[in-house]
Design a protein around this motif. Structure first.
Motif, short mmCIF file in Angstrom:
data_model
loop_
_atom_site.label_atom_id
_atom_site.label_comp_id
_atom_site.label_asym_id
_atom_site.label_seq_id
_atom_site.Cartn_x
_atom_site.Cartn_y
_atom_site.Cartn_z
N UNK A 105 43.52 43.23 44.19
CA UNK A 105 43.37 41.95 43.50
C UNK A 105 41.91 41.70 43.13
N UNK A 106 41.00 42.00 44.04
CA UNK A 106 39.58 41.77 43.79
C UNK A 106 39.08 42.60 42.60
N UNK A 107 39.54 43.85 42.50
CA UNK A 107 39.14 44.70 41.38
C UNK A 107 39.65 44.14 40.07
N UNK A 108 40.89 43.65 40.09
CA UNK A 108 41.49 43.06 38.88
C UNK A 108 40.72 41.82 38.46
N UNK A 109 40.38 40.97 39.43
CA UNK A 109 39.64 39.74 39.15
C UNK A 109 38.21 40.05 38.70
N UNK A 110 37.60 41.03 39.34
CA UNK A 110 36.22 41.40 39.00
C UNK A 110 36.12 41.83 37.55
N UNK A 111 37.13 42.56 37.07
CA UNK A 111 37.08 43.00 35.68
C UNK A 111 37.13 41.82 34.72
N UNK A 112 37.96 40.83 35.02
CA UNK A 112 38.02 39.63 34.17
C UNK A 112 36.67 38.94 34.13
N UNK A 113 36.00 38.87 35.27
CA UNK A 113 34.71 38.20 35.33
C UNK A 113 33.62 39.01 34.63
N UNK A 114 33.73 40.35 34.68
CA UNK A 114 32.77 41.19 33.95
C UNK A 114 32.93 40.99 32.45
N UNK A 115 34.14 40.74 32.02
CA UNK A 115 34.41 40.53 30.60
C UNK A 115 34.06 39.12 30.15
N UNK A 116 34.01 38.18 31.07
CA UNK A 116 33.85 36.77 30.72
C UNK A 116 32.55 36.50 29.99
N UNK A 117 32.63 35.69 28.94
CA UNK A 117 31.46 35.31 28.17
C UNK A 117 30.57 34.36 28.95
N UNK A 118 31.16 33.71 29.95
CA UNK A 118 30.43 32.78 30.81
C UNK A 118 30.66 33.16 32.27
N UNK A 119 29.59 33.24 33.03
CA UNK A 119 29.71 33.39 34.48
C UNK A 119 29.94 32.00 35.05
N UNK A 120 31.19 31.69 35.34
CA UNK A 120 31.56 30.31 35.67
C UNK A 120 31.18 29.89 37.08
N UNK A 121 31.08 30.85 38.00
CA UNK A 121 30.81 30.51 39.39
C UNK A 121 32.06 30.12 40.16
N UNK A 122 33.21 30.13 39.50
CA UNK A 122 34.48 29.81 40.18
C UNK A 122 35.01 31.07 40.87
N UNK A 123 35.27 30.96 42.16
CA UNK A 123 35.79 32.12 42.90
C UNK A 123 37.31 32.19 42.80
N UNK A 124 37.84 33.39 43.03
CA UNK A 124 39.30 33.62 42.98
C UNK A 124 39.67 34.49 44.17
N UNK A 125 40.76 34.14 44.84
CA UNK A 125 41.22 34.89 46.01
C UNK A 125 42.66 35.36 45.81
N UNK A 126 42.99 36.47 46.43
CA UNK A 126 44.37 36.95 46.40
C UNK A 126 45.27 35.88 47.00
#
Length: 310
Positions: free
Chosen positions: A230-251
């Protein structure tokens, strides 16, 4: 006598129109060409005017349809804020049994019902009344399960990117840091639950594998092997994000994924992902942490079309 005179005037007028604008035996070759071009231009103008009028009439009709649903939804919210969906189900599903939820994003025109049917094509060109419409409707991916006992962890919602900001036309505003900071929350309801969701990623995605070296980031995932997966999947979305939102995501977090078209390249998509506010968590976002991502990951075609080295 007066009637006869008026008739002669009318016939004379028609004759003048005919001789002035319609090719006839008295015309030379140049005059015939000019008149033909005039007729073609006139027809084109009339057709274009009809299309424009139809576009605005449909826009007005669509706005009226949405407004009627908004009146039902929001007036009911006032009566029972805990479970507004329980009171509107009979009304909105009575109009369309495909009604499955509602989404609102402040600062935008996004304040719409969401539908679901057995495919992902019908609501592309049918509105919430199931009538043909270029606006379509917002709808869940047909593969998503949404029931009282089981709802998928990641719900995917589609909508057109309309120029007037309707449907998901306003999502592009979230690409701007100032707009995101002012509107980082999505209010989202299914028939069984209402929550606030925190936006954690906004990015551009390819719809065709050929546009990114045979790869498409899988925004549809609902199941994960473990926390690391899950972390790898989420990390990729954040790497792609135009904005580093600072919002965390957990499995285990519930996620909604909004998808619309974008103009970055042919068949590109704009994707917005948000996760549900957790039990006991402050339902606001600390936007002071948000900043522009200096190097977001785009599909390969994005770099190629701009002559930029990836």
């Amino acid at each position: 006598m007066s009637h006869y005179k008026n008739e002669n005037v009318f016939l004379s007028f028609l004759g003048h129109i005919y001789l002035s604008y319609i090719p006839n035996k008295k015309d030379n070759f140049k005059q015939i060409i000019i008149k033909i071009l005039f007729i073609i231009s006139l027809i084109s103008l009339i057709v274009s005017a009809c299309f424009i009028a139809d576009y605005f009439l449909e826009a007005e009709k669509q706005s009226s349809i949405i407004a009627d649903s908004q009146n039902v939804w929001h007036s009911t919210e006032v009566q029972d804020n805990a479970k507004p969906q329980s009171l509107v189900t009979d009304i909105l599903t009575g109009n369309n049994e495909d009604f499955k939820g509602w989404i609102t994003i402040s600062g935008t025109k996004i304040d719409n019902p969401i539908f679901q049917t057995t495919n992902n094509e019908f609501y592309l060109n049918h509105n919430q009344d199931k009538k043909k419409s270029a606006y379509g409707a917002l709808y869940f991916d047909y593969r998503n399960k949404i029931t009282e006992n089981k709802t998928d962890k990641n719900l995917v919602i589609y909508g057109h990117e309309m120029n007037n900001g309707s449907m998901f036309g306003s999502l592009k505003e979230l690409r701007r840091l100032d707009f995101y900071k002012a509107n980082p929350i999505i209010e989202f309801s299914t028939l069984y639950k209402s929550s606030k969701y925190k936006i954690y990623a906004i990015f551009v995605l390819n719809a065709n594998k050929a546009d990114d070296n045979g790869y498409i980031y899988n925004i549809y995932r609902k199941n994960f092997y473990n926390d690391n997966d899950f972390d790898l999947w989420t990390k990729e979305a954040m790497e792609r994000s135009l904005i580093n939102t600072g919002v965390d995501v957990k499995n285990g977090d519930n996620i909604i994924t909004l998808v619309t078209c974008s103009k970055d390249f042919k068949n590109s998509r704009l994707v917005v992902m948000a996760r549900e506010t957790r039990d006991g968590e402050n339902p606001t976002v600390n936007t002071s942490l948000a900043k522009i991502n200096p190097n977001p990951r785009y599909p390969e075609i994005w770099y190629t079309e701009r002559n930029i080295k990836n």
